[in-house]
Design a protein around this motif. Structure first.
Motif, short mmCIF file in Angstrom:
data_model
loop_
_atom_site.label_atom_id
_atom_site.label_comp_id
_atom_site.label_asym_id
_atom_site.label_seq_id
_atom_site.Cartn_x
_atom_site.Cartn_y
_atom_site.Cartn_z
N LEU A 64 29.62 -34.73 -10.43
CA LEU A 64 28.35 -35.17 -11.02
C LEU A 64 28.24 -36.70 -11.00
CD1 LEU A 64 25.70 -34.40 -12.36
CD2 LEU A 64 26.89 -34.41 -14.56
N TRP A 65 29.34 -37.38 -11.25
CA TRP A 65 29.33 -38.85 -11.19
C TRP A 65 29.02 -39.32 -9.78
CZ3 TRP A 65 34.21 -40.85 -14.23
CH2 TRP A 65 34.15 -40.39 -15.55
N GLY A 66 29.66 -38.68 -8.80
CA GLY A 66 29.45 -39.06 -7.40
C GLY A 66 28.02 -38.83 -6.96
N VAL A 67 27.48 -37.67 -7.30
CA VAL A 67 26.09 -37.35 -6.93
C VAL A 67 25.14 -38.30 -7.64
CG1 VAL A 67 24.30 -35.57 -7.13
CG2 VAL A 67 26.59 -34.95 -6.37
N ALA A 69 25.77 -41.42 -8.63
CA ALA A 69 25.88 -42.74 -8.02
C ALA A 69 25.13 -42.78 -6.69
CB ALA A 69 27.35 -43.11 -7.81
N PHE A 70 25.34 -41.76 -5.85
CA PHE A 70 24.65 -41.69 -4.57
C PHE A 70 23.13 -41.62 -4.78
CE2 PHE A 70 22.89 -39.58 -0.85
CZ PHE A 70 23.48 -40.30 0.18
N GLY A 139 24.52 -44.62 -0.69
CA GLY A 139 23.21 -44.05 -0.99
C GLY A 139 22.09 -45.05 -0.80
N MET A 140 22.39 -46.32 -0.89
CA MET A 140 21.40 -47.37 -0.70
C MET A 140 21.21 -47.68 0.79
SD MET A 140 21.50 -51.15 -2.48
CE MET A 140 23.01 -51.67 -1.72
N ILE A 141 22.27 -47.73 1.55
CA ILE A 141 22.18 -48.15 2.95
C ILE A 141 21.61 -47.06 3.86
CG2 ILE A 141 24.50 -47.55 3.71
CD1 ILE A 141 24.56 -50.18 5.27
#
Length: 158
Positions: A64-67, A69-70, A139-141
């Protein structure tokens, strides 16, 4: 624990500052030379190798943290980059043209990242913090570069 010592935390911030400054300089220079599809696609592909960090157990974070953040990178931080990055055709070449706001946005995003970094480090280890911010940056790039690919192909057809 080794990862929570002040020296390691300071070193982590210093490396982030150096990486941010390097990115800033490289992005500013990129507008002086024509771009290619390869130059647009390679950074996210090269950055994707960073997923290998998750092989090491110390970088493991809850899904959940990874998703989250992405998703934050995708939905919040990519938008200003997409809006301020334009491609322009000059004769047969295509150049990346950024608005004057691009510099301000990059610096603001970096400052937000540093501020968030300090807050996040209070709840997890430095390797886990690195994993979170890697996912945020990826997730930004990705959407930013996909938008650039779309615009590049449109200009190439024109």
């Amino acid at each position: 624990m080794f990862w929570s010592t002040p020296i390691v935390q300071l070193l982590s911030v210093c490396v982030s500052v150096i990486a941010g400054a390097t990115l800033f300089i490289l992005r500013m220079r990129a507008g002086k030379k024509p771009t290619t599809l390869k130059k647009i696609i390679m950074p996210p592909l090269g950055m994707a190798t960073g997923f290998m960090m998750f092989v090491v157990p110390i970088t493991h974070i809850p899904w959940l943290w990874g998703v989250s953040a992405f998703g934050t990178g995708l939905l919040l931080f990519a938008f200003p980059l997409i809006v301020t990055t334009r491609l322009e055709r000059v004769q047969t070449d295509i150049y990346v043209r950024r608005s004057k706001a691009f510099i301000v946005i990059i610096i603001a995003l970096f400052a937000i990242r540093l501020a968030m970094h300090q807050a996040v480090e209070e709840y997890m280890s430095i390797p886990q913090t690195g994993a979170i911010f890697y996912l945020l940056a990826f997730g930004m790039i990705v959407p930013w570069r996909l938008a650039m690919v779309g615009e590049y192909l449109r200009l190439q057809r024109a």
